[in-house]
Design a protein around this motif. Structure first.
Motif, PDB file in Angstrom:
ATOM      1  N   MET A 114       0.637  -0.984  -0.038  1.00  0.00           N
ATOM      2  CA  MET A 114      -0.064  -0.228  -0.154  1.00  0.00           C
ATOM      3  C   MET A 114       0.984   1.168   0.200  1.00  0.00           C
ATOM      4  O   MET A 114       1.930   1.252   0.753  1.00  0.00           O
ATOM      5  CB  MET A 114      -0.851   0.058   1.277  1.00  0.00           C
ATOM      6  CG  MET A 114      -1.890   1.307   1.350  1.00  0.00           C
ATOM      7  SD  MET A 114      -3.021   1.106   2.797  1.00  0.00           S
ATOM      8  CE  MET A 114      -3.728  -0.149   2.594  1.00  0.00           C
ATOM      9  N   VAL A 115       0.348   2.150  -0.651  1.00  0.00           N
ATOM     10  CA  VAL A 115       1.246   3.546  -0.743  1.00  0.00           C
ATOM     11  C   VAL A 115       1.111   4.238   0.887  1.00  0.00           C
ATOM     12  O   VAL A 115       0.312   4.266   1.505  1.00  0.00           O
ATOM     13  CB  VAL A 115       0.650   4.440  -1.584  1.00  0.00           C
ATOM     14  CG1 VAL A 115      -0.350   5.360  -1.110  1.00  0.00           C
ATOM     15  CG2 VAL A 115       1.539   5.258  -2.301  1.00  0.00           C
ATOM     16  N   PRO A 116       2.036   4.691   1.210  1.00  0.00           N
ATOM     17  CA  PRO A 116       2.130   5.342   2.450  1.00  0.00           C
ATOM     18  C   PRO A 116       1.240   6.624   2.740  1.00  0.00           C
ATOM     19  O   PRO A 116       1.015   7.085   1.784  1.00  0.00           O
ATOM     20  CB  PRO A 116       3.821   5.877   2.605  1.00  0.00           C
ATOM     21  CG  PRO A 116       4.371   5.209   1.690  1.00  0.00           C
ATOM     22  CD  PRO A 116       3.516   5.044   0.483  1.00  0.00           C
ATOM     23  N   ARG A 117       0.880   6.570   3.817  1.00  0.00           N
ATOM     24  CA  ARG A 117       0.084   7.910   4.120  1.00  0.00           C
ATOM     25  C   ARG A 117       0.782   8.913   3.937  1.00  0.00           C
ATOM     26  O   ARG A 117       1.854   9.026   3.956  1.00  0.00           O
ATOM     27  CB  ARG A 117      -0.776   7.524   5.378  1.00  0.00           C
ATOM     28  CG  ARG A 117      -1.666   6.697   5.702  1.00  0.00           C
ATOM     29  CD  ARG A 117      -3.077   6.887   4.698  1.00  0.00           C
ATOM     30  NE  ARG A 117      -3.680   7.684   5.408  1.00  0.00           N
ATOM     31  CZ  ARG A 117      -4.498   7.633   6.553  1.00  0.00           C
ATOM     32  NH1 ARG A 117      -4.533   6.316   6.990  1.00  0.00           N
ATOM     33  NH2 ARG A 117      -5.015   8.537   7.055  1.00  0.00           N
ATOM     34  N   LEU A 165     -10.062   7.550   0.572  1.00  0.00           N
ATOM     35  CA  LEU A 165      -9.830   6.994  -0.741  1.00  0.00           C
ATOM     36  C   LEU A 165      -9.286   5.412  -0.852  1.00  0.00           C
ATOM     37  O   LEU A 165      -9.848   4.489  -1.391  1.00  0.00           O
ATOM     38  CB  LEU A 165      -9.087   7.711  -1.703  1.00  0.00           C
ATOM     39  CG  LEU A 165      -8.669   7.215  -3.033  1.00  0.00           C
ATOM     40  CD1 LEU A 165      -9.933   7.125  -3.685  1.00  0.00           C
ATOM     41  CD2 LEU A 165      -7.809   8.265  -3.956  1.00  0.00           C
ATOM     42  N   LEU A 166      -8.021   5.436  -0.230  1.00  0.00           N
ATOM     43  CA  LEU A 166      -7.351   4.104  -0.019  1.00  0.00           C
ATOM     44  C   LEU A 166      -8.432   3.223   0.808  1.00  0.00           C
ATOM     45  O   LEU A 166      -8.472   1.809   0.367  1.00  0.00           O
ATOM     46  CB  LEU A 166      -6.250   4.116   0.699  1.00  0.00           C
ATOM     47  CG  LEU A 166      -4.834   4.926   0.048  1.00  0.00           C
ATOM     48  CD1 LEU A 166      -3.622   4.847   0.894  1.00  0.00           C
ATOM     49  CD2 LEU A 166      -4.681   4.260  -1.219  1.00  0.00           C
ATOM     50  N   GLU A 226      -9.853  -0.411  -0.687  1.00  0.00           N
ATOM     51  CA  GLU A 226      -9.381  -1.840  -0.210  1.00  0.00           C
ATOM     52  C   GLU A 226     -10.879  -2.594   0.011  1.00  0.00           C
ATOM     53  O   GLU A 226     -10.863  -3.822   0.090  1.00  0.00           O
ATOM     54  CB  GLU A 226      -8.745  -1.406   1.215  1.00  0.00           C
ATOM     55  CG  GLU A 226      -8.057  -2.660   1.799  1.00  0.00           C
ATOM     56  CD  GLU A 226      -7.206  -2.539   2.729  1.00  0.00           C
ATOM     57  OE1 GLU A 226      -6.199  -3.452   3.028  1.00  0.00           O
ATOM     58  OE2 GLU A 226      -7.154  -1.278   3.376  1.00  0.00           O
ATOM     59  N   GLU A 227     -11.865  -1.587   0.414  1.00  0.00           N
ATOM     60  CA  GLU A 227     -12.982  -2.330   1.115  1.00  0.00           C
ATOM     61  C   GLU A 227     -13.458  -3.084  -0.089  1.00  0.00           C
ATOM     62  O   GLU A 227     -14.589  -4.063  -0.047  1.00  0.00           O
ATOM     63  CB  GLU A 227     -14.152  -1.369   1.739  1.00  0.00           C
ATOM     64  CG  GLU A 227     -13.659  -1.043   2.942  1.00  0.00           C
ATOM     65  CD  GLU A 227     -14.388   0.211   3.672  1.00  0.00           C
ATOM     66  OE1 GLU A 227     -15.412   0.827   2.881  1.00  0.00           O
ATOM     67  OE2 GLU A 227     -14.113   0.364   4.960  1.00  0.00           O
TER      68      GLU A 227
END
Length: 375
Positions: free
Chosen positions: A1-4, A186-187, A191-192
């Protein structure tokens, strides 16, 4: 996953997404903006791979003898495709039969090469970051028959706060937290829905931000007499056109090094900036030194009474102007750190990810090849 986003140093956070099929992550030490390190020129460079001197958006404020004046708040000019040269990624994607959607990306309000994005919005600064992210999520949640292959989102809250209060202010940190929350929304939504591992995500900024102390602002009228030259643009990159009969006098006053700025003929600018060939570039360009602004006199007293502010538009080689690049998704390696590269390289990367033939551009995909998974 891209970092926050809680540790990002970049401003004007942007988001580019392209549909694909697994996951990974990469970042750059920093990304060099193109000259001038201003908003519209670099937004459009990111999606065309052309430097501002080639695509024609050479400043946020411009003058063209045929088209007249261009400013960010002149919606008629912003929406006029004649200003926008080159071929943005949404045009290349359209030619390849791909669907596109943009949220407030400069250039997307204009018809370019006869094409607009399939979905686009007129810029509305009042739209909250969370609502922008929610719209991006909604687009990406559509059925495959209508889902866009390329989505661009633009978040300006961090830039605005840093301009008004300085890049190290609590207001700028709060704006970054808001952008972080929107991105997290958004992420989480992706994911959901089981989409996160099938999407390539690229987070970039168009420039960095430097601190400007309250007293470090000059009156443009003290730099050049408005009775002898037209000042096309102010701020950090001044465009100056001597009036007929005053050319030699204005050059004698401006050209060369000064305590707070330096000036060149457009044909003699530093070669590393790759700037000065486009006819919209005024005859003389003055570059303010880092931490200095130049504004019309009516604004100087007001600015001098304000606290520290933030500005960009300075030499792109300065560390403070370094931009952000983070990417994750099926096309990208995990944990790769790239050396610094120029932002013109983002466009050929987009073309590669989406599978369309890139138009003529100044970028080089090989600079980003180490970030990519093996085919």
């Amino acid at each position: 996953m891209v970092p926050r986003l809680h540790r990002l140093l970049g401003f004007l956070l942007l988001l580019l997404l392209a549909a694909c099929s697994a996951s990974g992550g990469v970042r750059a030490q920093w990304m060099r903006p193109s000259y001038p390190s201003l908003t519209f020129p670099n937004h459009y460079t990111l999606v065309t791979g052309l430097r501002p001197d080639r695509h024609g958006i050479i400043h946020n404020t411009m003058w063209d003898p045929e088209l007249g004046e261009f400013r960010l708040n002149l919606r008629e000019a912003v929406g006029d495709g004649r200003w926008w040269g080159g071929e943005p990624a949404w045009v290349g994607a359209h030619k390849a039969g791909l669907r596109t959607a943009t949220m407030f990306w400069p250039g997307a309000e204009a018809e370019i090469a006869g094409v607009r994005p399939d979905r686009w919005r007129v810029f509305d600064q009042s739209m909250p970051s969370l609502a922008r992210a929610a719209q991006g999520l909604a687009w990406l949640s559509e059925p495959p028959a209508t889902r866009p292959h390329l989505v661009t989102l633009y978040f300006d809250i961090t830039d605005t706060a840093a301009h008004y209060y300085g890049p190290h202010s609590e207001q700028a940190r709060q704006a970054l937290r808001e952008a972080d929350a929107a991105f997290g929304h958004l992420l989480q939504g992706l994911e959901e829905q089981g989409l996160l591992g099938r999407i390539n995500i690229i987070v970039v900024s168009d420039h960095g931000m430097a601190e400007v102390p309250a007293a470090q602002v000059m009156a443009v009228e003290d730099i050049v007499d408005p009775a002898r030259a037209k000042v096309v643009s102010v701020g950090q990159v001044l465009g100056i056109a001597p009036l007929p009969g005053h050319e030699a006098e204005v050059e004698q006053r401006l050209l060369g090094a000064h305590p707070q700025y330096d000036c060149w003929r457009r044909t003699e600018l530093p070669a590393r900036w790759r700037f000065g060939r486009h006819p919209r570039v005024p005859p003389i360009v003055c570059q303010m030194h880092e931490g200095w602004d130049a504004l019309p006199r009516e604004y100087v007293a007001r600015r001098a009474a304000e606290p520290v502010r933030g500005s960009h538009g300075y030499d792109p080689a300065l560390p403070s102007m370094g931009a952000l690049f983070i990417a994750a998704g099926p096309a990208f390696r995990q944990g790769e750190v790239l050396p610094p590269f120029d932002n013109v390289d983002v466009y050929p990367l987009l073309a590669h990810l989406l599978g369309f033939v890139p138009a003529d551009n100044d970028g080089n995909l090989e600079n980003l090849r180490p970030a990519l998974q093996a085919p």
